[in-house]
Design a protein around this motif. Structure first.
Motif, PDB file in Angstrom:
ATOM      1  N   ALA C  25      14.950  28.274  98.586  1.00 55.55           N
ATOM      2  CA  ALA C  25      13.656  28.440  97.920  1.00 55.55           C
ATOM      3  C   ALA C  25      13.169  27.163  97.248  1.00 55.55           C
ATOM      4  O   ALA C  25      12.017  27.081  96.817  1.00 55.55           O
ATOM      5  CB  ALA C  25      13.731  29.583  96.898  1.00 55.55           C
ATOM      6  N   LYS C  36       4.545  38.197 101.764  1.00 54.38           N
ATOM      7  CA  LYS C  36       5.055  39.183 100.823  1.00 54.38           C
ATOM      8  C   LYS C  36       5.103  40.522 101.539  1.00 54.38           C
ATOM      9  O   LYS C  36       4.279  40.795 102.418  1.00 54.38           O
ATOM     10  CB  LYS C  36       4.104  39.249  99.604  1.00 54.38           C
ATOM     11  CG  LYS C  36       4.785  39.638  98.309  1.00 54.38           C
ATOM     12  CD  LYS C  36       5.722  38.576  97.777  1.00 54.38           C
ATOM     13  CE  LYS C  36       6.798  39.210  96.922  1.00 54.38           C
ATOM     14  NZ  LYS C  36       7.994  38.387  96.739  1.00 54.38           N
ATOM     15  N   GLU C 104       1.741  32.907  97.080  1.00 59.11           N
ATOM     16  CA  GLU C 104       2.548  34.122  96.977  1.00 59.11           C
ATOM     17  C   GLU C 104       1.806  35.198  96.186  1.00 59.11           C
ATOM     18  O   GLU C 104       1.828  36.377  96.533  1.00 59.11           O
ATOM     19  CB  GLU C 104       3.884  33.779  96.314  1.00 59.11           C
ATOM     20  CG  GLU C 104       4.941  34.839  96.511  1.00 59.11           C
ATOM     21  CD  GLU C 104       6.249  34.516  95.795  1.00 59.11           C
ATOM     22  OE1 GLU C 104       6.245  33.645  94.892  1.00 59.11           O
ATOM     23  OE2 GLU C 104       7.273  35.138  96.130  1.00 59.11           O
ATOM     24  N   TYR C 105       1.110  34.779  95.118  1.00 60.72           N
ATOM     25  CA  TYR C 105       0.456  35.807  94.292  1.00 60.72           C
ATOM     26  C   TYR C 105      -0.683  36.467  95.045  1.00 60.72           C
ATOM     27  O   TYR C 105      -0.944  37.659  94.878  1.00 60.72           O
ATOM     28  CB  TYR C 105       0.021  35.205  92.950  1.00 60.72           C
ATOM     29  CG  TYR C 105      -1.348  34.600  92.891  1.00 60.72           C
ATOM     30  CD1 TYR C 105      -2.454  35.359  92.509  1.00 60.72           C
ATOM     31  CD2 TYR C 105      -1.553  33.260  93.211  1.00 60.72           C
ATOM     32  CE1 TYR C 105      -3.722  34.795  92.447  1.00 60.72           C
ATOM     33  CE2 TYR C 105      -2.800  32.687  93.156  1.00 60.72           C
ATOM     34  CZ  TYR C 105      -3.897  33.459  92.777  1.00 60.72           C
ATOM     35  OH  TYR C 105      -5.135  32.904  92.714  1.00 60.72           O
ATOM     36  N   LYS C 108       0.833  38.982  97.332  1.00 65.81           N
ATOM     37  CA  LYS C 108       1.254  40.170  96.606  1.00 65.81           C
ATOM     38  C   LYS C 108       0.054  41.013  96.183  1.00 65.81           C
ATOM     39  O   LYS C 108       0.079  42.249  96.268  1.00 65.81           O
ATOM     40  CB  LYS C 108       2.082  39.766  95.379  1.00 65.81           C
ATOM     41  CG  LYS C 108       2.718  40.951  94.703  1.00 65.81           C
ATOM     42  CD  LYS C 108       3.790  40.553  93.716  1.00 65.81           C
ATOM     43  CE  LYS C 108       4.270  41.754  92.932  1.00 65.81           C
ATOM     44  NZ  LYS C 108       5.176  41.397  91.849  1.00 65.81           N
ATOM     45  N   ALA C 109      -0.998  40.339  95.746  1.00 64.07           N
ATOM     46  CA  ALA C 109      -2.205  41.067  95.345  1.00 64.07           C
ATOM     47  C   ALA C 109      -2.762  41.849  96.534  1.00 64.07           C
ATOM     48  O   ALA C 109      -3.195  42.998  96.391  1.00 64.07           O
ATOM     49  CB  ALA C 109      -3.241  40.082  94.802  1.00 64.07           C
ATOM     50  N   LYS C 112      -1.068  45.228  97.454  1.00 63.94           N
ATOM     51  CA  LYS C 112      -1.511  46.396  96.683  1.00 63.94           C
ATOM     52  C   LYS C 112      -2.743  47.049  97.287  1.00 63.94           C
ATOM     53  O   LYS C 112      -3.015  48.214  97.043  1.00 63.94           O
ATOM     54  CB  LYS C 112      -1.924  45.936  95.272  1.00 63.94           C
ATOM     55  CG  LYS C 112      -0.812  45.725  94.333  1.00 63.94           C
ATOM     56  CD  LYS C 112      -1.378  45.422  92.934  1.00 63.94           C
ATOM     57  CE  LYS C 112      -2.486  44.379  92.986  1.00 63.94           C
ATOM     58  NZ  LYS C 112      -2.881  43.837  91.674  1.00 63.94           N
ATOM     59  N   SER C 277      11.954  38.989  95.656  1.00 59.85           N
ATOM     60  CA  SER C 277      12.106  39.103  94.212  1.00 59.85           C
ATOM     61  C   SER C 277      13.466  39.770  93.980  1.00 59.85           C
ATOM     62  O   SER C 277      14.079  40.272  94.923  1.00 59.85           O
ATOM     63  CB  SER C 277      10.995  39.986  93.632  1.00 59.85           C
ATOM     64  OG  SER C 277      11.152  41.302  94.129  1.00 59.85           O
ATOM     65  N   ARG C 278      13.922  39.796  92.750  1.00 60.89           N
ATOM     66  CA  ARG C 278      15.198  40.479  92.471  1.00 60.89           C
ATOM     67  C   ARG C 278      15.091  41.953  92.854  1.00 60.89           C
ATOM     68  O   ARG C 278      16.009  42.528  93.428  1.00 60.89           O
ATOM     69  CB  ARG C 278      15.567  40.316  90.997  1.00 60.89           C
ATOM     70  CG  ARG C 278      16.815  41.066  90.555  1.00 60.89           C
ATOM     71  CD  ARG C 278      18.071  40.677  91.360  1.00 60.89           C
ATOM     72  NE  ARG C 278      18.384  39.267  91.242  1.00 60.89           N
ATOM     73  CZ  ARG C 278      19.337  38.665  91.949  1.00 60.89           C
ATOM     74  NH1 ARG C 278      20.084  39.341  92.796  1.00 60.89           N
ATOM     75  NH2 ARG C 278      19.548  37.362  91.811  1.00 60.89           N
ATOM     76  N   GLU C 279      13.959  42.548  92.557  1.00 61.96           N
ATOM     77  CA  GLU C 279      13.784  43.970  92.868  1.00 61.96           C
ATOM     78  C   GLU C 279      13.923  44.203  94.368  1.00 61.96           C
ATOM     79  O   GLU C 279      14.576  45.146  94.812  1.00 61.96           O
ATOM     80  CB  GLU C 279      12.412  44.455  92.369  1.00 61.96           C
ATOM     81  CG  GLU C 279      12.284  44.514  90.837  1.00 61.96           C
ATOM     82  CD  GLU C 279      11.948  43.172  90.186  1.00 61.96           C
ATOM     83  OE1 GLU C 279      11.839  42.156  90.911  1.00 61.96           O
ATOM     84  OE2 GLU C 279      11.788  43.129  88.944  1.00 61.96           O
TER      85      GLU C 279
END
Lengths: 151, 279, 777
Positions: C25, C36, C104-105, C108-109, C112, C277-279
């Motif tokens: 990374a 994403k 990345e954001y 991710k947006a 949704k 992500s960790r999740e």
């Protein structure tokens, strides 16, 4: 959306283009190439992104980059041959190395603030970081070797 | 990584903060006050908070106050928990803060952020509840001081654009015998299965809880049972637990039966320890 | 010049303490796009409709891919896993769509904004759910999947694989047994939780070259799968792996690499990064398998084990991945290191609606050891024998056979008897297993033995190439990934030892690049030192032969007359007559300018020998070249009032054949013990009624932290493995294996009830004591 801000990092004034919503971790890694701070959870839980701000350890993933304006920020790249780095080498206090920068930054801040810290203080501070590879015994030996040298 | 953008301001006075808030609210930005910000960042990245305007209140002097003002300890909302932990001006608060999150996070988490946050636990409020603290609230008409019991009802009830500037604690409350305990699922760092803070005041034990029910609370009827001298230790504790009027949590951190088990152990210990102190 | 056994610091150490060490990374480039994943909120649901219209219009979005765009299914043994869900989702966190955007954001947006309509399907959330009559089927189309011939899925059930062990005669075994114990065991799925979350970038060049950068333990598998599934010629797939921030088996699975390839393909080959992500790392990428087990064991009154009947129900999750092979490995080694002549085992890997499982440190052995070693203690208790004496009486020895009837020799089994005796001394067993200490707390000790073999592919192979610099120093190229285990340092030691050369003169290429490094099977199973170490020795031998041949022409003798040491080739009979390697390894030049020889390039390779496929009806076969054995012990102080306990001491004694790097090996074992303690005490996923994982962050997925560690004591026994490099066996995983049963044995003694479920949190102990245990089977 993006704006220019100035951050003082490792003693140098740097200009950075960021979003207000960017964390300091993102700014360090993506704008400044300071990839020593690692994303491990981006949620303030693991400490892999720890940097030192005004002498205290801070998790750069739970701080906005804009909050860093006007503050002295030190990253692992700003440390040079410090006793704690040497101790980590000598005591085999890492394996994969991913959590290492964060651990070292936390240890370094601790040494600077409490050079003769007792076990309970060391534990209080170092529980902020997670290491998955070592047994922590190695890290304990590393921090202790440095603390005892100082006192 | 926060998947949306927002405006950010760091006003240097609370009146400026309030006017920014009002303007942004009219603009539909759904503004939020930002103190330590740890909870806001972690919730925003999970898309659990939406805002287009962040007002950082760490720039105003009242929020950064920390120290004695006559016989009152003044704690600005922006004081990090790590500082409260270290300074020990109010030892019970120091001890409770020491067990919130982890040390590095506590360098960022502020007392204002913790007690007004969305997280269920808000453990920093426990010492304030037992010490009858006062909240200093920024409003359009200036600062106003309100007893914590009037603003805190499980959650801090402050209607924006007003916000918490400071908390104040009387000196005499900071010198009383105190105890606090926290139990987690297993280790030291973690959410409380039961967390409690208690002082031994002239009128007896005062005690507040977190982790036990949805919100932190202090209950006078629980305290009444604990202070009931006519009862044996075990029955005091038993009746105190029965007086808890809200459901005891039953979730993946712990079952409610286990929480009760832990709680009764802790209450027994606390009463015994206070008895030793007062003897 | 002896470097074998020395604690040579890891060669990448300085980079790691200065923040300069680079992981996947950490690499980015201007213009790089980001992907994403939109993941499923449901554990089991039909996908009725996916609407990407709005998301496509979102700022920065360059492409959106859904399951119907990539109608392929992947998997190492059974090809049943779509890259993005097709028709239905089978676990919470399963990828449903992929968005590529400028940042990345933005990706991710846009995720949704994708609208997905689901329709719930009955869930399979336990072994019992999976096995009930007319179960909900996780894979109704199981019959249509392609698979290899080593797995035996059962069509129209949730059984992904069944492995049978039929050794000796159970009838005889039970007849000879005077005492019988029987019990059930359980632990849920958990996670590898490497500090570096998984990450991959992909780029497709106009000439068809595909370049993948990834945090992987299996770069050559990535190469093969890109070829197999997307028909890219093998020579055009270049997989690069920098340092990896912990693997523990979790990064041997190939997942994000294929998604990153899809993402790049969707944007005309531009470079795309996909980082978990960790999740996501917890619930989307593969986990550590869970287990329900039943063990019935019989012994004579004098303490000889006569029979064992073992049933494993592995909670494999939504896709079979390595779970099917783990269930097989568990069967083949089901007894642990004990001589048992009559063994019956059925080991099933079950499909469930959990995140799919893959290899995890210990590969089936950490799993099988918990029920077996608990049973051993239960048997000792019933026999009223000391648990160590009982073990010593039954430990496996050269001349015995494994459950799969593999023959054991001193070289391939080592000495578990000696390990256990030493562990007994180190934990001070003579003080007593249970004593009362201050504040009415109870100090207890528990032990466990373990074994572990590699369960490698029968044709797993490795290569090594050494080249020389003009000063005579050596470059080593091989395909081992540095995941923190330190193998590359050990390989350098092996090479330095063979050349009798200073470690500083050995350079090991740290990153792996499949374009240039000779293939290594994969960096798993603690087998890299064995496999690549042997390849390196052969490469060294090859180079030394070339050097000796060349030197012999200069020194006018036979090649056999020459040896190599300390940067020189010299005449054995007169070491003063020598040539510097630097004057040989790039060809030798005579004073008149004539040159002979040429560059010395050492080639070495290794392939597993004598491993066999497994007989499907009896389980007979040879799963690995050797077993590393050991004994572990744990001492804890238990507080009967609060049900909390303090870890005081943990001991491991392991027969690793030959210690190659003392601190390196010790660190591997201590770290393994720490992970074992995490697994035993706190790790494990919990789920809500909808089958959603509740522990997707370190806030509730608990990990060991600084200060909670006991005192660690590690020692090694050295019974050489004859075909190992310098006699060494692998030692990456082993510290993890027996810790959980050792702890459970100790705590069971303290609480005076059998603790057969993990993790051992104070609440679960309290509940067991109160008799609230609810066996899931």
């Amino acid at each position: 959306m993006n704006r220019q801000i100035h951050l003082n990092i490792n003693g140098e004034e740097k200009s950075v283009y960021i979003r207000n919503a960017d964390t300091l971790l993102t700014a360090l890694r993506e704008q400044l190439g300071l990839t020593g701070a690692k994303p491990g959870c981006e949620n303030g839980d693991c400490g892999a992104c720890t940097v030192i701000i005004e002498g205290m350890p801070q998790k750069s993933c739970i701080m906005l980059a804009v909050e860093g304006i006007g503050k002295q920020i030190t990253t692992i790249e700003g440390l040079n041959n410090t006793p704690i780095q040497q101790a980590f080498l000598e005591k085999w206090a890492f394996q994969c190395g991913y959590c290492t920068s964060g651990f070292i930054m936390n240890c370094h801040a601790l040494m600077e603030k409490h050079p003769d810290a007792e076990d309970v203080v060391v534990e209080n501070w170092l529980q902020s970081n997670i290491c998955r590879c070592t047994s922590y015994q190695e890290i304990k030996e590393a921090i202790h070797s440095v603390l005892s040298k100082n006192s | 990584m926060i998947p949306y953008n927002f405006d950010y301001e760091k006003p240097s006075s609370f009146s400026e903060a309030i006017s920014i808030y009002e303007k942004w609210e009219v603009d539909g930005k759904n503004p939020i006050y930002y103190c330590g910000g740890t909870e806001i960042i972690t919730m925003a990245r999970m898309d659990q908070i939406q805002t287009k305007g962040v007002i950082d209140i760490k720039g105003m002097p009242e929020c950064l106050d920390f120290g004695w003002e006559k016989d009152q300890l003044v704690i600005g909302a922006a004081i990090p928990l790590a500082k409260l932990e270290e300074e020990k001006a109010f030892p019970l608060l120091s001890r409770v803060c020491n067990r919130i999150a982890d040390h590095t996070s506590r360098c960022k988490i502020t007392i204002g952020g913790n007690i007004t946050g969305k997280i269920n636990y808000r453990e920093a409020v426990l010492p304030l509840l037992v010490a009858d603290a006062t909240c200093v609230i920024a409003s359009k008409t200036g600062m106003k001081q309100i007893p914590i019991h009037d603003v805190f009802d499980g959650k801090v009830q402050i209607q924006p654009p007003e916000f918490l500037l400071q908390v104040r604690v009387e000196r005499k409350m900071t010198t009383l015998p105190y105890l606090s305990e926290k139990r987690t699922k297993i280790d030291r760092i973690g959410y409380p299965v039961v967390s409690l803070a208690a002082i031994h005041a002239e009128d007896g034990i005062r005690i507040a809880f977190s982790g036990l029910c949805t919100d932190p609370f202090r209950s006078l009827s629980v305290e009444e049972e604990l202070n009931n001298r006519s009862q044996s230790l075990e029955s005091k504790v038993q009746s105190a637990i029965e007086k808890i009027s809200v459901p005891i949590l039953d979730d993946h951190h712990a079952s409610s039966a286990y929480r009760k088990f832990i709680l009764s152990n802790l209450l027994v210990d606390i009463i015994k320890e206070f008895d030793e102190v007062s003897e | 010049m002896d470097v074998i056994g020395k604690s040579i610091p890891r060669i990448e150490a300085e980079d790691k303490v200065t923040g300069r060490a680079k992981y996947t990374a950490d690499f980015s480039s201007p213009g790089m796009l980001h992907a994403k994943l939109l993941t499923s909120p449901h554990a089991h649901a039909r996908i009725v409709k996916i609407d990407t219209t709005e998301a496509k219009k979102a700022p920065g979005v360059r492409a959106i891919v859904t399951g119907q765009d990539i109608p392929i299914r992947v998997g190492p043994h059974i090809q049943g896993r779509p890259l993005l869900a097709i028709e239905k989702v089978r676990h919470h966190g399963e990828p449903v769509a992929l968005v590529v955007a400028d940042s990345e954001y933005q990706a991710k947006a846009a995720c949704k904004m994708i609208k997905v309509e689901y329709e719930a399907i009955p869930m399979v959330l336990s072994a019992a759910d999976a096995l009930k009559v007319n179960p909900s089927l996780v894979h109704p189309n199981l019959a249509s999947y392609s698979k290899d011939n080593k797995v035996h899925p059962e069509i129209n059930t949730n059984v992904a694989n069944r492995t049978k062990i039929r050794k000796g005669s159970m009838e005889d075994g039970w007849k000879q047994s005077e005492i019988i114990v029987e019990s059930s065991f359980f632990f849920p799925q958990s996670d590898h939780a490497a500090m570096e979350t998984r990450c991959a970038t992909a780029e497709i060049f106009p000439n068809g070259v595909v370049e993948i950068l990834t945090a992987s333990q299996a770069p050559y598998d990535v190469k093969k799968l890109i070829h197999d599934h997307f028909f890219v010629p093998l020579e055009k797939v270049h997989v690069k792996v920098p340092l990896v921030g912990g693997g523990f088996g979790g990064k041997a699975a190939v997942q994000l690499e294929l998604l990153a390839y899809i993402a790049s393909r969707a944007v005309n080959g531009k470079k795309v990064k996909l980082a978990n992500s960790r999740e996501e790392d917890f619930m989307t990428s593969p986990t550590h398998i869970g287990l329900d087990a039943k063990v019935k064991m019989g012994a004579t009154k004098t303490g000889q084990i006569m029979a064992a009947e073992i049933t494993f129900y592995f909670i494999g999750g939504a896709y079979s991945d390595e779970g099917v092979d783990i269930s097989k490995a568990a069967a083949l080694n089901c007894t642990g290191p004990y001589k048992i002549d009559n063994v019956w085992c059925d080991s099933l890997c079950l499909f469930t609606n959990h995140t799919y499982a893959t290899s995890f440190r210990g590969y089936a052995h950490i799993e099988l050891t918990f029920p077996i070693e608990r049973t051993i203690d239960l048997m000792a208790q019933k026999l009223q024998m000391d648990p160590i004496d009982f073990r010593l009486k039954n430990v496996i020895r050269p001349g015995d056979t494994t459950p799969s009837c593999a023959e054991l020799t001193q070289s391939n089994i080592g000495d578990v008897f000696q390990c256990l005796n030493r562990a007994k001394a180190l934990i001070h067993w003579e003080e007593g297993q249970k004593t009362v200490v201050e504040n009415e707390r109870i100090k207890v000790k528990g032990v466990s033995c373990f074994w572990k073999t590699s369960t490698s592919s029968t044709n797993a192979s490795s290569g090594a190439v050494i080249t020389f610099n003009k000063d005579g120093s050596i470059n080593l190229s091989c395909g081992v990934v540095e995941i923190g285990q330190g193998t590359k340092t050990t390989l350098a030691q092996i090479l330095a030892q063979r050349f009798k050369m200073d470690m500083g003169k050995i350079h090991v290429m740290m990153d792996v690049n499949t374009e240039v490094n000779p293939e290594h099977w994969k960096t798993v199973a603690s087998s890299s030192t064995y496999m690549v170490g042997n390849a390196v020795l052969r490469a060294a031998e090859d180079a030394i032969q070339q050097i000796c041949r060349l030197a012999s022409s200069v020194l006018l003798c036979n090649p056999e007359d020459i040896d190599v040491a300390e940067g020189k080739a010299y005449l054995k009979s007169n070491p003063k007559k020598s040539l510097y390697l630097k004057d040989l390894v790039h060809g030798y030049q005579y004073q008149n300018g004539n040159a002979i020889g040429g560059q010395v390039i050492g080639r070495g390779s290794f392939i597993m020998r004598h491993l066999t496929h497994i007989d499907p009806s009896t389980g007979k076969g040879i799963p690995g070249p050797s077993w590393t054995v050991g004994a572990q012990a744990v001492e804890v102080i238990f507080d009967p009032k609060t049900y909390t306990y303090e870890l005081k001491k943990a001991v491991s004694v392991i027969d690793l054949g030959k210690v190659l790097n003392l601190m390196g090996a010790t660190g591997q074992v201590m770290g393994g013990m720490s992970m074992g303690l995490g697994f035993a005490t706190r790790e494990g996923f919990t789920y809500n009624g909808e089958g959603q994982v509740l522990d997707t962050q370190f806030r509730t997925y608990k990990m060991m932290r600084y200060g909670e560690q006991p005192e660690y004591v590690v020692e090694f026994i050295e019974t050489p493995q004859i075909d190992g490099p310098y006699g060494a066996r692998g030692v990456g995983e082993h510290g993890t294996i027996g810790i959980a049963p050792a702890l459970a044995n100790a705590l069971s003694l303290a609480v005076e009830v059998p603790l057969n479920k993990l993790p051992l949190t104070p609440e679960t102990i309290w509940q067991t004591k109160r008799g609230e245990s609810n066996d899931s089977l």
